[in-house]
Design an enzyme around this catalytic site. Structure first.
Site, mmCIF file in Angstrom:
data_model
loop_
_atom_site.group_PDB
_atom_site.id
_atom_site.type_symbol
_atom_site.label_atom_id
_atom_site.label_comp_id
_atom_site.label_asym_id
_atom_site.label_seq_id
_atom_site.Cartn_x
_atom_site.Cartn_y
_atom_site.Cartn_z
ATOM 1 C CG HIS A 72 -2.045 -0.915 1.199
ATOM 2 N ND1 HIS A 72 -3.018 -0.957 2.162
ATOM 3 C CD2 HIS A 72 -2.405 -1.836 0.263
ATOM 4 C CE1 HIS A 72 -3.926 -1.884 1.840
ATOM 5 N NE2 HIS A 72 -3.563 -2.423 0.702
ATOM 6 C CE1 TYR A 202 -7.000 3.223 9.952
ATOM 7 C CE2 TYR A 202 -6.070 3.704 7.786
ATOM 8 C CZ TYR A 202 -6.031 3.009 8.985
ATOM 9 O OH TYR A 202 -5.028 2.110 9.199
ATOM 10 N N PRO A 294 -6.522 -0.464 17.916
ATOM 11 C CG PRO A 294 -8.220 -1.860 17.115
ATOM 12 C CD PRO A 294 -7.743 -1.164 18.337
ATOM 13 C CE LYS A 298 2.401 2.840 13.603
ATOM 14 N NZ LYS A 298 2.712 2.346 12.267
ATOM 15 C CE1 TYR A 386 -1.944 3.100 8.618
ATOM 16 C CE2 TYR A 386 -0.928 3.142 6.455
ATOM 17 C CZ TYR A 386 -1.888 2.653 7.315
ATOM 18 O OH TYR A 386 -2.785 1.709 6.885
#
Ligand code: RFL
Ligand code: PHB
Length: 395
Positions: A72, A202, A294, A298, A386
């Protein structure tokens, strides 16, 4: 039985530690409370930082994630019914994350362990750790009605949040920090093509948070924020798919492919850190020492970085006869843990509906999202966290 390192727990932390130690010629035995099938049946994480993928290669199990993982380069933020891509790779000078399920990481490590003929005791009951503040620690457990003992140099507590290792430390020697969130995540796994195969979605919506993830190009993992006391039985598949669509932008909602769920579960959200992570000859690693909500993806990645620090320290102890790594393990691991705690807490606060922050809190959340998608500086901060901060960040 005698071994150099007794590892409690055969989740990703314990298995990865076992494999890295084996590669370095250090003998370890793993003791696990559940069966191997039970461990493989737990559907959890799905996003790996490059540091985690590199560690899987170092452990000799990187072939399948390389072949089958999906790289990604971006994430999609949805709010006010509009989608905003964040170019993670562009903002981090080329870094990526990989979508590859925790179940598959566990399977790869279990297969490698079995192929090397290494000892894992599954379905061990009444596991106990003893005398880790002296020089001769021991682990005892029962299996098939028989009592067993392992004598060792060190114990690695990789036994998750509800494990025995952290619970065995004298109360006065440990400091715990905790934040419990007033909601959970309802997760569904389904054999359908993911709506966004190349970026996790998200979504902040007035009905609550939603997340679109994947396990492969034919298997999707979706979540919606739900009240903490909801039961899985409150959520038919139809209700779940309807709710997910209502939380996404219209284009994406229209493209969701639905199908029967093959797993459905509710997870509470929690931030937790235990300090320190070393007590004499007992080390804590992964969820045994810390939990993140979550949202930031991580948990598994932190488990992997703990194991990297710990395996390096143990290798240094046996090969170079130096305890410098052992002595700095807790401090190094905790520095990275707190950075990930901060990121996971922040992303959770930004994206969820909180019962007590209507009005002003809601407006601040909207202003922050608006700033995030329009500010390169803030987008870069999201992106660098991220993909995972470097192992030696700030050292
Ligand atoms: P685990 O996986 O809990 O494994 C611990 C093992 O120890 C065993 N055990 C014992 N064994 C012997 N004696 C005892 N007394 C024992 N007590 C327990 C247990 O049976 C178990 O096999 O901990 P570990 O290895 O530290 O791994 C941590 C990860 O599992 C966890 O951090 C992640 O799953 C968190 N997480 C995510 N992490 C990510 O990096 N990326 C993600 O995308 C992500 N998504 C998630 C997540 C966790 C979730 N849930 C359900 C909490 C999504 C969800 C929904
Ligand atoms: C998942 O695929 O389970 C997943 C992905 C990203 C997250 C959390 C969970 O932030």
């Amino acid at each position: 039985m005698r071994t150099q390192v007794a590892i409690i727990g055969a989740g990703p932390s314990g298995l990865l530690l076992g494999q890295l130690l084996h590669k370095a010629g250090i003998d370890a035995v793993i003791v696990e409370r559940q069966s191997g099938d039970y461990v493989l049946g737990r559907i959890r994480a799905g996003i790996l930082e490059q540091i985690t993928v590199d560690l899987l290669h170092e452990a000799g199990v990187g072939q399948r994630v390389q072949r089958e993982g999906t790289v990604h380069h971006s994430i999609e933020l949805v709010y006010a019914n509009t989608r905003h891509p964040i170019d993670v790779t562009g903002l981090t000078r080329g870094k990526v994350v990989t979508a590859y399920g925790q179940t598959e990481v566990t399977r790869d490590l279990m297969d490698a362990r079995q192929a090397a003929g290494l000892t894992t005791v599954y379905e061990a009951s009444n596991v106990q750790v003893h005398e880790f503040d002296g020089s001769h620690p021991r682990v005892t457990y029962e299996k098939d009605g028989k009592k067993n003992e392992i004598q060792c140099d060190f114990i690695a507590g990789c036994d998750g949040f509800h494990g025995v290792c952290r619970a065995s430390v004298p109360r006065g020697a440990i400091h715990e920090f905790e934040k419990v969130y007033p909601f959970g995540w309802l997760g569904v796994l389904a054999e359908v093509a993911p709506v966004s195969p190349h970026a996790i979605v998200y979504a902040n919506s007035e009905r609550g948070f939603a997340l679109c993830s994947m396990r492969s190009l034919t298997r999707s993992r979706y979540y919606v924020q739900c009240p903490i006391d909801d039961k899985v039985s409150d959520w038919s598949d139809e209700r779940f798919w309807d709710e997910l669509r209502l939380r996404l932008d219209p284009d994406m909602a229209g493209r969701i492919v639905t199908g029967p769920s093959i797993e459905k579960s509710i997870a509470p959200l929690r931030s937790f850190v235990a300090e320190p992570m070393r007590f004499g000859r007992l080390f804590l690693g992964g969820d045994a020492a810390h939990i993140v909500p979550p949202t930031g993806a991580k948990g598994l990645n932190l488990a992997a970085s703990d194991v990297k620090y710990l395996s390096s320290a143990l290798i240094e102890h046996y090969a170079e006869k130096s305890d410098a790594g052992i002595d700095s393990y807790s401090q190094r691991a905790l520095a990275r843990v707190w950075r990930a705690e901060r990121f996971s807490w922040w992303l959770t606060s930004l994206l969820h509906r909180f019962p007590d922050t209507a009005g002003f809190g809601q407006k601040i959340q909207e202003a922050e999202l608006d700033y995030l998608v329009h500010s390169e500086a803030m987008s870069r901060s999201l992106a660098e966290n991220y993909v995972g901060l470097p192992l030696d960040f700030g050292q």
